[in-house]
Write a protein that holds these residues in place. Structure first.
Motif, PDB file in Angstrom:
ATOM      1  N   GLY A   7      27.780  28.811 -58.450  1.00  0.00           N
ATOM      2  CA  GLY A   7      28.076  27.598 -59.195  1.00  0.00           C
ATOM      3  C   GLY A   7      27.565  26.324 -58.562  1.00  0.00           C
ATOM      4  N   TRP A   8      27.357  26.356 -57.244  1.00  0.00           N
ATOM      5  CA  TRP A   8      26.872  25.141 -56.586  1.00  0.00           C
ATOM      6  C   TRP A   8      25.519  24.718 -57.143  1.00  0.00           C
ATOM      7  CZ3 TRP A   8      22.232  25.494 -53.947  1.00  0.00           C
ATOM      8  CH2 TRP A   8      21.794  26.790 -53.655  1.00  0.00           C
ATOM      9  N   ARG A   9      24.735  25.669 -57.644  1.00  0.00           N
ATOM     10  CA  ARG A   9      23.438  25.321 -58.215  1.00  0.00           C
ATOM     11  C   ARG A   9      23.598  24.444 -59.459  1.00  0.00           C
ATOM     12  NH1 ARG A   9      19.675  28.666 -55.816  1.00  0.00           N
ATOM     13  NH2 ARG A   9      20.511  30.557 -54.851  1.00  0.00           N
ATOM     14  N   GLN A  10      24.710  24.622 -60.169  1.00  0.00           N
ATOM     15  CA  GLN A  10      24.944  23.812 -61.363  1.00  0.00           C
ATOM     16  C   GLN A  10      25.148  22.344 -61.015  1.00  0.00           C
ATOM     17  OE1 GLN A  10      24.836  24.829 -64.620  1.00  0.00           O
ATOM     18  NE2 GLN A  10      24.075  26.748 -63.780  1.00  0.00           N
ATOM     19  N   GLN A  11      25.533  22.075 -59.780  1.00  0.00           N
ATOM     20  CA  GLN A  11      25.761  20.691 -59.400  1.00  0.00           C
ATOM     21  C   GLN A  11      24.447  19.929 -59.228  1.00  0.00           C
ATOM     22  OE1 GLN A  11      28.566  18.140 -56.323  1.00  0.00           O
ATOM     23  NE2 GLN A  11      28.050  20.214 -55.790  1.00  0.00           N
ATOM     24  N   ILE A  12      23.396  20.598 -58.775  1.00  0.00           N
ATOM     25  CA  ILE A  12      22.138  19.892 -58.527  1.00  0.00           C
ATOM     26  C   ILE A  12      21.101  20.099 -59.628  1.00  0.00           C
ATOM     27  CG2 ILE A  12      22.446  19.909 -56.032  1.00  0.00           C
ATOM     28  CD1 ILE A  12      20.430  22.220 -55.915  1.00  0.00           C
ATOM     29  N   ASN A  13      21.293  21.119 -60.473  1.00  0.00           N
ATOM     30  CA  ASN A  13      20.280  21.378 -61.501  1.00  0.00           C
ATOM     31  C   ASN A  13      20.891  22.132 -62.685  1.00  0.00           C
ATOM     32  OD1 ASN A  13      17.741  21.147 -62.567  1.00  0.00           O
ATOM     33  ND2 ASN A  13      16.894  22.903 -61.472  1.00  0.00           N
ATOM     34  N   PRO A  14      21.803  21.499 -63.419  1.00  0.00           N
ATOM     35  CA  PRO A  14      22.405  22.169 -64.574  1.00  0.00           C
ATOM     36  C   PRO A  14      21.401  22.366 -65.692  1.00  0.00           C
ATOM     37  CG  PRO A  14      23.017  19.853 -64.535  1.00  0.00           C
ATOM     38  CD  PRO A  14      22.276  20.114 -63.255  1.00  0.00           C
ATOM     39  N   GLN A  15      21.738  23.228 -66.608  1.00  0.00           N
ATOM     40  CA  GLN A  15      20.883  23.494 -67.761  1.00  0.00           C
ATOM     41  C   GLN A  15      21.143  22.467 -68.861  1.00  0.00           C
ATOM     42  OE1 GLN A  15      18.561  26.326 -67.933  1.00  0.00           O
ATOM     43  NE2 GLN A  15      19.001  26.073 -65.753  1.00  0.00           N
ATOM     44  N   ILE A  16      20.075  22.087 -69.570  1.00  0.00           N
ATOM     45  CA  ILE A  16      20.182  21.151 -70.676  1.00  0.00           C
ATOM     46  C   ILE A  16      19.564  21.790 -71.913  1.00  0.00           C
ATOM     47  CG2 ILE A  16      18.002  19.992 -70.119  1.00  0.00           C
ATOM     48  CD1 ILE A  16      19.292  17.385 -71.065  1.00  0.00           C
ATOM     49  N   ALA A  17      20.133  21.483 -73.074  1.00  0.00           N
ATOM     50  CA  ALA A  17      19.700  22.118 -74.316  1.00  0.00           C
ATOM     51  C   ALA A  17      18.280  21.705 -74.699  1.00  0.00           C
ATOM     52  CB  ALA A  17      20.661  21.767 -75.440  1.00  0.00           C
ATOM     53  N   VAL A  18      17.522  22.660 -75.205  1.00  0.00           N
ATOM     54  CA  VAL A  18      16.196  22.409 -75.773  1.00  0.00           C
ATOM     55  C   VAL A  18      16.301  22.596 -77.290  1.00  0.00           C
ATOM     56  CG1 VAL A  18      13.797  23.176 -75.867  1.00  0.00           C
ATOM     57  CG2 VAL A  18      15.038  23.212 -73.698  1.00  0.00           C
ATOM     58  N   TYR A  19      15.748  21.649 -78.031  1.00  0.00           N
ATOM     59  CA  TYR A  19      15.793  21.710 -79.491  1.00  0.00           C
ATOM     60  C   TYR A  19      14.400  21.965 -80.056  1.00  0.00           C
ATOM     61  CZ  TYR A  19      20.386  19.593 -78.933  1.00  0.00           C
ATOM     62  OH  TYR A  19      21.669  19.339 -78.570  1.00  0.00           O
ATOM     63  N   ALA A  36      28.335  12.966 -70.494  1.00  0.00           N
ATOM     64  CA  ALA A  36      27.376  13.935 -69.971  1.00  0.00           C
ATOM     65  C   ALA A  36      26.655  13.394 -68.740  1.00  0.00           C
ATOM     66  CB  ALA A  36      26.362  14.300 -71.063  1.00  0.00           C
ATOM     67  N   LEU A  37      26.348  12.108 -68.745  1.00  0.00           N
ATOM     68  CA  LEU A  37      25.680  11.509 -67.589  1.00  0.00           C
ATOM     69  C   LEU A  37      26.614  11.476 -66.380  1.00  0.00           C
ATOM     70  CD1 LEU A  37      23.267  10.100 -66.309  1.00  0.00           C
ATOM     71  CD2 LEU A  37      24.054   7.943 -67.306  1.00  0.00           C
ATOM     72  N   ALA A  38      27.880  11.116 -66.605  1.00  0.00           N
ATOM     73  CA  ALA A  38      28.849  11.098 -65.505  1.00  0.00           C
ATOM     74  C   ALA A  38      29.038  12.486 -64.918  1.00  0.00           C
ATOM     75  CB  ALA A  38      30.194  10.548 -65.998  1.00  0.00           C
ATOM     76  N   ASN A  39      29.098  13.510 -65.776  1.00  0.00           N
ATOM     77  CA  ASN A  39      29.282  14.881 -65.301  1.00  0.00           C
ATOM     78  C   ASN A  39      28.057  15.427 -64.593  1.00  0.00           C
ATOM     79  OD1 ASN A  39      31.128  15.770 -68.317  1.00  0.00           O
ATOM     80  ND2 ASN A  39      31.817  14.720 -66.486  1.00  0.00           N
ATOM     81  N   SER A  40      26.909  14.799 -64.785  1.00  0.00           N
ATOM     82  CA  SER A  40      25.657  15.277 -64.178  1.00  0.00           C
ATOM     83  C   SER A  40      25.241  14.436 -62.975  1.00  0.00           C
ATOM     84  CB  SER A  40      24.530  15.253 -65.225  1.00  0.00           C
ATOM     85  OG  SER A  40      24.864  16.028 -66.352  1.00  0.00           O
ATOM     86  N   VAL A  41      26.205  13.760 -62.353  1.00  0.00           N
ATOM     87  CA  VAL A  41      25.881  12.858 -61.251  1.00  0.00           C
ATOM     88  C   VAL A  41      25.218  13.606 -60.093  1.00  0.00           C
ATOM     89  CG1 VAL A  41      28.193  13.080 -60.222  1.00  0.00           C
ATOM     90  CG2 VAL A  41      26.809  11.047 -59.753  1.00  0.00           C
ATOM     91  N   GLY A  42      25.561  14.879 -59.889  1.00  0.00           N
ATOM     92  CA  GLY A  42      24.935  15.640 -58.808  1.00  0.00           C
ATOM     93  C   GLY A  42      23.438  15.786 -59.019  1.00  0.00           C
ATOM     94  N   ALA A  43      23.043  16.135 -60.258  1.00  0.00           N
ATOM     95  CA  ALA A  43      21.623  16.310 -60.540  1.00  0.00           C
ATOM     96  C   ALA A  43      20.871  14.982 -60.499  1.00  0.00           C
ATOM     97  CB  ALA A  43      21.455  16.957 -61.915  1.00  0.00           C
ATOM     98  N   THR A  44      21.453  13.941 -61.106  1.00  0.00           N
ATOM     99  CA  THR A  44      20.784  12.644 -61.143  1.00  0.00           C
ATOM    100  C   THR A  44      20.615  12.061 -59.743  1.00  0.00           C
ATOM    101  OG1 THR A  44      21.896  12.283 -63.270  1.00  0.00           O
ATOM    102  CG2 THR A  44      20.779  10.395 -62.285  1.00  0.00           C
ATOM    103  N   SER A  45      21.684  12.139 -58.946  1.00  0.00           N
ATOM    104  CA  SER A  45      21.603  11.593 -57.587  1.00  0.00           C
ATOM    105  C   SER A  45      20.658  12.405 -56.710  1.00  0.00           C
ATOM    106  CB  SER A  45      22.999  11.535 -56.959  1.00  0.00           C
ATOM    107  OG  SER A  45      23.546  12.831 -56.799  1.00  0.00           O
TER     108      SER A  45
END
Length: 526
Positions: A39-51, A127-136
């Protein structure tokens, strides 16, 4: 407290310190508490939907068709920038139109693939707040001298403790409904941390080692091992929108711990009853709260608790609970637990629940019981839930007023007192306060807490109160909490081992109260 440079230098030159400083910064993402082995990988690089976007009648229709790592579009979003202000502005722009990336379909010219991150809605900000690990992570990778990676997912309370301990001045966190402010809070956190780094002349990699290795180790040494006796029971819900909760609960061991949606007023040692949502719809286990509840601006649920020490129990259904005459009158049982995640569970309801568990085969001798200190003049069934209630329902009516002190003429709350250069404190109560700025005096200092249930909590409260008493040249120091009152005298140099202690039940008895009254009553000190 500020960082002890001598201790830091010893750490920096140690084998473990050198290893932490030299390692790749993304390895620190394992520090965050995310469910699952990887799960730690989800903190730095979570998956995002592709349309898959289809052009129809001059409009693009979007259909979700897959997932890809978020870090790829983020690198494109922040590329070719020159300085920290430019990066910060680019970050803010995620909360306006959002980041949109598209590429052509390999075979069909009227179709293309689209990834969208951010936007101006509350859900986009969440969504941006929850993705702070990836953004930072991306910001630190692109501009390490200006941005730090944030890997305290599920551990915001520890992060706040680190900041308080080492003099990192965090701004107040935004409220639960302030979604955009919560997303922007990373920028405020980063500025505070970068100011700390510059003051202590730390390299970016040294700052990472400090935040994720040195500081947590330092605080762990000071932590109590034993949990205090439980004061309250909290109702927690599992499996809302996910089956991951069920997997964790079913495979939990005696040492398992996890973050859960809870309540900020939960305290270490409290009891947590975990209910599984539909399709299970039954009671699963009883846990203990292992860290005080807290608000986390980067968490989806915002108010969080950490639970551990699980005990499986009989899988009671809602019909089993409603069959109990006490539980049948409980508002949260009557609501079938709908919307009750993180709610306070009355002691009388918990006692009835234990009865039902025992009736269905659970050995309840293994389960924690609620310990409530006997509190005089508190109506039956009423529970004191926080420090301010300790002050209003115990300290003021049962101590100050009975000693002859009244707010208008004798005592003041939360007076700002300067302790040193740039440091201001706010003692809870001062009696006999006087003096000009910088020369303030007080006869009695009272430091209040919600609970002082362990020796560590008593010692920490004592150190805090004693520093106020010495600064104000007070004659007496009182420490007060749900567990009672401790009285310390200047004649004994405010030594903790010389303190006199009474529970509130004893304090209202004439023979015990007269000792306090003869020492610090209004008639004596007038």
């Amino acid at each position: 407290m500020t960082m002890n440079r001598f201790v830091w230098e010893i750490y920096r030159e140690s084998p473990s310190g050198r290893k932490a400083i030299s390692q790749a910064f993304t390895r620190f993402s394992r520090f965050g508490r995310h469910p699952g082995a990887g799960g730690w990988r989800q903190q730095i690089n979570p998956q995002i939907a592709v349309y898959l976007a289809t052009l129809r009648d001059s409009e693009w229709l979007l259909d979700e068709c897959g997932w890809r790592p978020l870090r790829e579009p983020l690198k494109l979003w922040f590329q070719n920038l020159n300085d920290a202000p430019a990066y910060e502005q680019r970050y803010r722009e995620l909360l306006q139109d959002g980041a949109s990336f598209e590429w052509d379909h390999e075979q069909l010219p009227d179709k293309k693939y689209v990834v969208i991150f951010g936007g101006d809605s509350d859900n986009d900000a969440q969504a941006l707040a929850n993705s702070v690990g990836a953004t930072s992570t991306v910001l630190h990778w692109l501009a390490p001298d200006s941005f730090c990676p944030y890997y305290f997912e599920g551990r915001f309370a520890l992060f706040v403790n680190i900041c308080q301990t080492f003099g990192i001045d965090l701004p107040d966190i935004p409220g639960k409904l302030q979604k955009k402010e919560r997303a922007l809070y990373y920028l405020a956190v980063n500025r505070a941390v970068q100011d700390f780094r510059q003051r202590h002349r730390l390299l970016p990699q040294e700052l990472n080692a400090f935040l994720y290795d040195f500081a947590p180790r330092y605080l762990a040494v000071q932590q109590d091992v034993d949990l205090p006796l439980p004061q309250r029971v909290w109702f927690l819900m599992a499996g809302v929108g996910t089956t991951d909760d069920f997997d964790f609960l079913d495979n939990a061991s005696a040492v398992s711990e996890s973050n859960w949606r809870g309540h900020r007023d939960a305290r270490r040692g409290d009891v947590a009853v975990v209910w599984c949502a539909s399709p299970r719809a039954y009671m699963h286990s009883v846990w203990r709260i292992v860290e005080d509840g807290y608000d986390d601006p980067f968490s989806y649920w915002y108010s969080m608790v950490r639970i551990g020490h699980p005990t499986p129990v009989a899988h009671l259904k809602i019909k089993d609970l409603k069959a109990n005459p006490v539980l049948a009158e409980s508002t949260i049982v009557r609501a079938c637990f709908q919307g009750c995640a993180g709610r306070y569970f009355r002691p009388i309801d918990y006692a009835a629940m234990l009865e039902e568990m025992q009736r269905h085969g659970t050995d309840i001798s293994r389960l924690p019981r609620i310990h409530i200190p006997t509190l005089p003049e508190i109506p039956a069934g009423e529970v004191i839930l926080d420090e301010r209630q300790v002050e209003l329902k115990l300290i003021e009516p049962l101590l100050l007023n009975k000693l002859g002190y009244h707010e208008a003429s004798h005592w003041q709350r939360q007076v700002r007192v300067r302790m040193g250069r740039g440091e201001k404190v706010y003692p809870d109560y001062l009696i006999g306060y006087r003096g000009s700025k910088g020369e303030e005096r007080a006869e009695i200092v009272i430091e209040s807490k919600y609970r002082i249930a362990t020796q560590k909590e008593l010692f920490e409260t004592f150190l805090q109160g004693r520093s106020y008493a010495l600064r104000l040249q007070a004659s007496w120091l009182l420490l007060a909490s749900l567990e009672g009152v401790w009285l310390l005298s200047k004649t004994d140099d405010f030594k903790l081992e010389s303190a006199l202690h009474w529970s509130w039940e004893k304090l209202v008895q004439v023979e015990h109260f007269s000792v306090v009254e003869k020492a610090i009553g209004h008639v004596v000190l007038a």
